[in-house]
Design a protein around this motif. Structure first.
Motif, PDB file in Angstrom:
ATOM      1  N   ILE A  42     -15.879  44.443  56.475  1.00 26.37           N
ATOM      2  CA  ILE A  42     -16.986  43.851  57.230  1.00 26.37           C
ATOM      3  C   ILE A  42     -18.236  43.851  56.361  1.00 26.37           C
ATOM      4  CG2 ILE A  42     -18.421  44.008  59.290  1.00 26.37           C
ATOM      5  CD1 ILE A  42     -16.144  45.531  60.638  1.00 26.37           C
ATOM      6  N   GLY A  43     -18.905  42.714  56.296  1.00 27.13           N
ATOM      7  CA  GLY A  43     -20.120  42.602  55.508  1.00 27.13           C
ATOM      8  C   GLY A  43     -21.356  43.009  56.292  1.00 27.13           C
ATOM      9  N   ILE A  44     -22.192  43.837  55.675  1.00 22.96           N
ATOM     10  CA  ILE A  44     -23.455  44.271  56.269  1.00 22.96           C
ATOM     11  C   ILE A  44     -24.511  44.370  55.172  1.00 22.96           C
ATOM     12  CG2 ILE A  44     -22.427  45.580  58.177  1.00 22.96           C
ATOM     13  CD1 ILE A  44     -22.976  48.133  56.490  1.00 22.96           C
ATOM     14  N   LYS A  45     -25.749  44.599  55.589  1.00 23.14           N
ATOM     15  CA  LYS A  45     -26.799  44.944  54.642  1.00 23.14           C
ATOM     16  C   LYS A  45     -26.784  46.462  54.430  1.00 23.14           C
ATOM     17  CE  LYS A  45     -28.774  40.851  54.067  1.00 23.14           C
ATOM     18  NZ  LYS A  45     -30.113  40.567  54.637  1.00 23.14           N
ATOM     19  N   TYR A  46     -27.180  46.879  53.253  1.00 24.45           N
ATOM     20  CA  TYR A  46     -27.223  48.307  52.940  1.00 24.45           C
ATOM     21  C   TYR A  46     -28.647  48.864  52.964  1.00 24.45           C
ATOM     22  CZ  TYR A  46     -22.368  48.912  51.219  1.00 24.45           C
ATOM     23  OH  TYR A  46     -21.000  49.031  51.107  1.00 24.45           O
ATOM     24  N   ASP A  47     -29.647  47.966  53.066  1.00 25.89           N
ATOM     25  CA  ASP A  47     -31.027  48.393  52.817  1.00 25.89           C
ATOM     26  C   ASP A  47     -31.987  48.054  53.957  1.00 25.89           C
ATOM     27  OD1 ASP A  47     -30.936  45.676  52.517  1.00 25.89           O
ATOM     28  OD2 ASP A  47     -32.013  45.619  50.602  1.00 25.89           O
ATOM     29  N   GLN A  48     -31.469  47.916  55.186  1.00 24.29           N
ATOM     30  CA  GLN A  48     -32.330  47.590  56.321  1.00 24.29           C
ATOM     31  C   GLN A  48     -32.234  48.682  57.386  1.00 24.29           C
ATOM     32  OE1 GLN A  48     -31.200  43.598  57.536  1.00 24.29           O
ATOM     33  NE2 GLN A  48     -32.650  42.687  56.109  1.00 24.29           N
ATOM     34  N   PRO A  49     -33.151  49.635  57.376  1.00 26.15           N
ATOM     35  CA  PRO A  49     -33.127  50.705  58.383  1.00 26.15           C
ATOM     36  C   PRO A  49     -33.147  50.133  59.789  1.00 26.15           C
ATOM     37  CG  PRO A  49     -34.723  51.197  56.659  1.00 26.15           C
ATOM     38  CD  PRO A  49     -34.276  49.781  56.426  1.00 26.15           C
ATOM     39  N   GLY A  50     -32.359  50.731  60.670  1.00 23.86           N
ATOM     40  CA  GLY A  50     -32.292  50.277  62.052  1.00 23.86           C
ATOM     41  C   GLY A  50     -31.324  49.132  62.257  1.00 23.86           C
ATOM     42  N   LEU A  51     -30.871  48.512  61.176  1.00 29.33           N
ATOM     43  CA  LEU A  51     -29.953  47.373  61.268  1.00 29.33           C
ATOM     44  C   LEU A  51     -28.691  47.628  60.452  1.00 29.33           C
ATOM     45  CD1 LEU A  51     -32.788  44.793  61.169  1.00 29.33           C
ATOM     46  CD2 LEU A  51     -30.974  44.727  62.882  1.00 29.33           C
ATOM     47  N   GLY A  52     -28.848  47.689  59.149  1.00 30.57           N
ATOM     48  CA  GLY A  52     -27.717  48.005  58.289  1.00 30.57           C
ATOM     49  C   GLY A  52     -28.197  48.848  57.128  1.00 30.57           C
ATOM     50  N   LEU A  53     -27.885  50.128  57.162  1.00 30.19           N
ATOM     51  CA  LEU A  53     -28.413  51.054  56.146  1.00 30.19           C
ATOM     52  C   LEU A  53     -27.315  51.993  55.664  1.00 30.19           C
ATOM     53  CD1 LEU A  53     -30.986  52.125  54.662  1.00 30.19           C
ATOM     54  CD2 LEU A  53     -31.153  53.824  56.500  1.00 30.19           C
ATOM     55  N   LYS A  54     -27.183  52.089  54.340  1.00 28.89           N
ATOM     56  CA  LYS A  54     -26.296  53.089  53.760  1.00 28.89           C
ATOM     57  C   LYS A  54     -27.090  54.371  53.569  1.00 28.89           C
ATOM     58  CE  LYS A  54     -23.009  53.955  50.035  1.00 28.89           C
ATOM     59  NZ  LYS A  54     -22.363  53.426  48.800  1.00 28.89           N
ATOM     60  N   GLU A  55     -26.688  55.406  54.289  1.00 30.75           N
ATOM     61  CA  GLU A  55     -27.403  56.682  54.241  1.00 30.75           C
ATOM     62  C   GLU A  55     -27.104  57.413  52.939  1.00 30.75           C
ATOM     63  OE1 GLU A  55     -29.511  57.423  56.456  1.00 30.75           O
ATOM     64  OE2 GLU A  55     -28.959  56.408  58.319  1.00 30.75           O
ATOM     65  N   PRO A  56     -27.981  58.358  52.542  1.00 34.35           N
ATOM     66  CA  PRO A  56     -27.766  59.101  51.294  1.00 34.35           C
ATOM     67  C   PRO A  56     -26.397  59.779  51.209  1.00 34.35           C
ATOM     68  CG  PRO A  56     -29.979  59.475  52.113  1.00 34.35           C
ATOM     69  CD  PRO A  56     -29.266  58.698  53.173  1.00 34.35           C
ATOM     70  N   GLY A  57     -25.861  60.209  52.340  1.00 31.73           N
ATOM     71  CA  GLY A  57     -24.561  60.876  52.329  1.00 31.73           C
ATOM     72  C   GLY A  57     -23.374  59.932  52.308  1.00 31.73           C
ATOM     73  N   GLY A  58     -23.647  58.611  52.350  1.00 32.06           N
ATOM     74  CA  GLY A  58     -22.566  57.642  52.288  1.00 32.06           C
ATOM     75  C   GLY A  58     -22.169  57.040  53.622  1.00 32.06           C
ATOM     76  N   LYS A  88     -25.393  40.694  50.345  1.00 35.57           N
ATOM     77  CA  LYS A  88     -26.787  40.281  50.250  1.00 35.57           C
ATOM     78  C   LYS A  88     -26.924  38.847  50.745  1.00 35.57           C
ATOM     79  CE  LYS A  88     -27.752  43.484  46.486  1.00 35.57           C
ATOM     80  NZ  LYS A  88     -28.251  43.660  45.102  1.00 35.57           N
ATOM     81  N   SER A  89     -28.118  38.490  51.147  1.00 32.57           N
ATOM     82  CA  SER A  89     -28.341  37.200  51.799  1.00 32.57           C
ATOM     83  C   SER A  89     -27.802  36.024  50.988  1.00 32.57           C
ATOM     84  CB  SER A  89     -29.836  36.997  52.053  1.00 32.57           C
ATOM     85  OG  SER A  89     -30.331  37.974  52.954  1.00 32.57           O
ATOM     86  N   ALA A  90     -28.034  36.034  49.686  1.00 35.16           N
ATOM     87  CA  ALA A  90     -27.652  34.896  48.860  1.00 35.16           C
ATOM     88  C   ALA A  90     -26.143  34.751  48.702  1.00 35.16           C
ATOM     89  CB  ALA A  90     -28.302  35.022  47.478  1.00 35.16           C
ATOM     90  N   ASP A  91     -25.381  35.793  49.017  1.00 34.49           N
ATOM     91  CA  ASP A  91     -23.934  35.758  48.768  1.00 34.49           C
ATOM     92  C   ASP A  91     -23.097  35.742  50.042  1.00 34.49           C
ATOM     93  OD1 ASP A  91     -21.852  35.734  46.769  1.00 34.49           O
ATOM     94  OD2 ASP A  91     -21.346  37.779  47.374  1.00 34.49           O
ATOM     95  N   ARG A  92     -23.734  35.632  51.203  1.00 35.34           N
ATOM     96  CA  ARG A  92     -22.972  35.742  52.451  1.00 35.34           C
ATOM     97  C   ARG A  92     -21.935  34.634  52.610  1.00 35.34           C
ATOM     98  NH1 ARG A  92     -28.136  37.359  56.190  1.00 35.34           N
ATOM     99  NH2 ARG A  92     -28.864  35.423  55.268  1.00 35.34           N
ATOM    100  N   GLU A  93     -22.331  33.393  52.371  1.00 30.61           N
ATOM    101  CA  GLU A  93     -21.379  32.294  52.538  1.00 30.61           C
ATOM    102  C   GLU A  93     -20.214  32.425  51.561  1.00 30.61           C
ATOM    103  OE1 GLU A  93     -24.719  31.669  52.306  1.00 30.61           O
ATOM    104  OE2 GLU A  93     -25.082  31.187  54.408  1.00 30.61           O
ATOM    105  N   ASN A  94     -20.508  32.796  50.313  1.00 29.99           N
ATOM    106  CA  ASN A  94     -19.455  32.945  49.314  1.00 29.99           C
ATOM    107  C   ASN A  94     -18.499  34.084  49.663  1.00 29.99           C
ATOM    108  OD1 ASN A  94     -20.411  30.847  47.693  1.00 29.99           O
ATOM    109  ND2 ASN A  94     -21.782  32.194  46.551  1.00 29.99           N
ATOM    110  N   ALA A  95     -19.036  35.173  50.190  1.00 30.88           N
ATOM    111  CA  ALA A  95     -18.186  36.311  50.552  1.00 30.88           C
ATOM    112  C   ALA A  95     -17.172  35.925  51.617  1.00 30.88           C
ATOM    113  CB  ALA A  95     -19.048  37.476  51.036  1.00 30.88           C
ATOM    114  N   ASP A 100     -13.660  37.901  50.924  1.00 30.85           N
ATOM    115  CA  ASP A 100     -14.043  39.281  50.588  1.00 30.85           C
ATOM    116  C   ASP A 100     -14.197  40.132  51.842  1.00 30.85           C
ATOM    117  OD1 ASP A 100     -14.136  38.371  48.010  1.00 30.85           O
ATOM    118  OD2 ASP A 100     -16.325  38.319  47.872  1.00 30.85           O
ATOM    119  N   VAL A 101     -14.571  39.496  52.946  1.00 33.46           N
ATOM    120  CA  VAL A 101     -14.781  40.198  54.216  1.00 33.46           C
ATOM    121  C   VAL A 101     -14.184  39.364  55.345  1.00 33.46           C
ATOM    122  CG1 VAL A 101     -16.872  41.415  53.461  1.00 33.46           C
ATOM    123  CG2 VAL A 101     -17.059  39.130  54.480  1.00 33.46           C
ATOM    124  N   LYS A 102     -13.881  40.033  56.467  1.00 32.07           N
ATOM    125  CA  LYS A 102     -13.353  39.333  57.642  1.00 32.07           C
ATOM    126  C   LYS A 102     -14.484  38.676  58.421  1.00 32.07           C
ATOM    127  CE  LYS A 102      -9.821  38.276  60.295  1.00 32.07           C
ATOM    128  NZ  LYS A 102      -8.746  37.381  59.795  1.00 32.07           N
TER     129      LYS A 102
END
Length: 279
Positions: A42-58, A88-95, A100-102
């Motif tokens: 599943i594709g998400i953002k890694y850098d948007q707190p409250g929406l899609g965030l990868k925490e320091p612990g993974g 990332k925004s620029a690669d969503r359609e290509n992914a 690459d993702v469902k």
């Protein structure tokens, strides 16, 4: 069924043939629980707190993550069967087109241009372009930004919209990331930050910022967030729409909004109707 007698040599050849077929992976079927892949990407953002965030612990957190996890479960996957992929925004359609993702749940606004390349389930959230201000800011109207420092990320249309529509004399500051803009707002280097209200609320809800910021509530645009799927994958699209309707009806959608945006006093819109795009 009767089998004819075969020679030892023929038997050996048959066994080797079956073994080779098994090692070759058969017909490529990857249904969960049938001996194939038991993961969903599943594709998400890694850098948007409250929406899609990868925490320091993974681990991963945010409203998009909660929505995607709920949808995945309705598709037959538990949380530990999800493989999160940064899109990332620029690669969503290509992914999506590459497989690459469902599906992608990543503040993905539904637009006519994007619908030429991907299909969208939802929408699952109606956001609006807004301003984030310091809690004690005296800015009340968009025109109050004239002469003030307005921050957005480089290349974003948000700040340009503000300058063109309500505050032509705002002093634009473009930073590389929204995190830099938020830090600038906190330090006083800028007076306001602009992007989607959901993204701003996500930042404002973080522990280190609680009580420091407020949303202006200007609703400068309508952003219909949808879940992107590969063009033509109507089966997955329909299943996701069913899952989103269930998420709203059983209260899980409201809980996800409160959990992720509540500390910022985010005045969210009600859950949108599937297929209804607000212009």
């Amino acid at each position: 069924m009767k089998f004819r007698k075969v020679t030892a040599a023929a038997t050996t050849a048959l066994v080797l043939s079956l073994t080779a077929t098994a090692c070759g992976g058969g017909d490529g079927d990857s249904e969960s629980g049938s001996g194939g892949s038991d993961k969903i990407k599943i594709g998400i953002k890694y850098d948007q707190p409250g929406l899609g965030l990868k925490e320091p612990g993974g681990s991963f957190s945010g409203f998009d993550v909660d929505v995607a996890t709920y949808v995945a479960k309705e598709l037959g996957y538990e949380a530990d069967q999800i493989e999160w992929v940064e899109t990332k925004s620029a690669d969503r359609e290509n992914a999506l087109s590459r497989g690459d993702v469902k599906f992608i749940t990543a503040t993905y606004s539904i637009t006519d241009e994007r619908k030429q390349k991907v299909d969208f389930a939802g929408p699952y959230l109606l956001a609006h372009q807004d301003l984030l201000l310091k809690a004690d800011s005296d800015i009340k109207e968009g025109t109050d930004l004239n002469g003030k420092k307005l921050c957005s990320v480089t290349g974003s249309t948000s700040a340009q919209n503000v300058k063109e529509e309500i505050a032509p004399d705002a002093q634009l500051r473009e930073y590389g990331t929204y995190s830099e803009c938020i830090a600038g707002l906190q330090s006083g280097a800028v007076d306001a930050v602009t992007t989607d209200d959901s993204i701003l609320a996500g930042f404002a809800s973080q522990d280190q910022y609680k009580g420091q910021f407020k949303l202006a509530g200007l609703k400068l645009s309508n952003e219909n967030y949808g879940i992107g799927v590969k063009k033509g994958d109507s089966e997955t699209l329909n299943k996701i729409n069913d899952a989103l309707e269930k998420m709203v009806s059983d209260g899980a959608w409201d809980k996800a909004v409160k959990d992720n945006f509540g500390p910022a006093n985010y005045q969210n819109e009600p859950a949108p109707q599937i297929g209804k795009i607000v212009q």
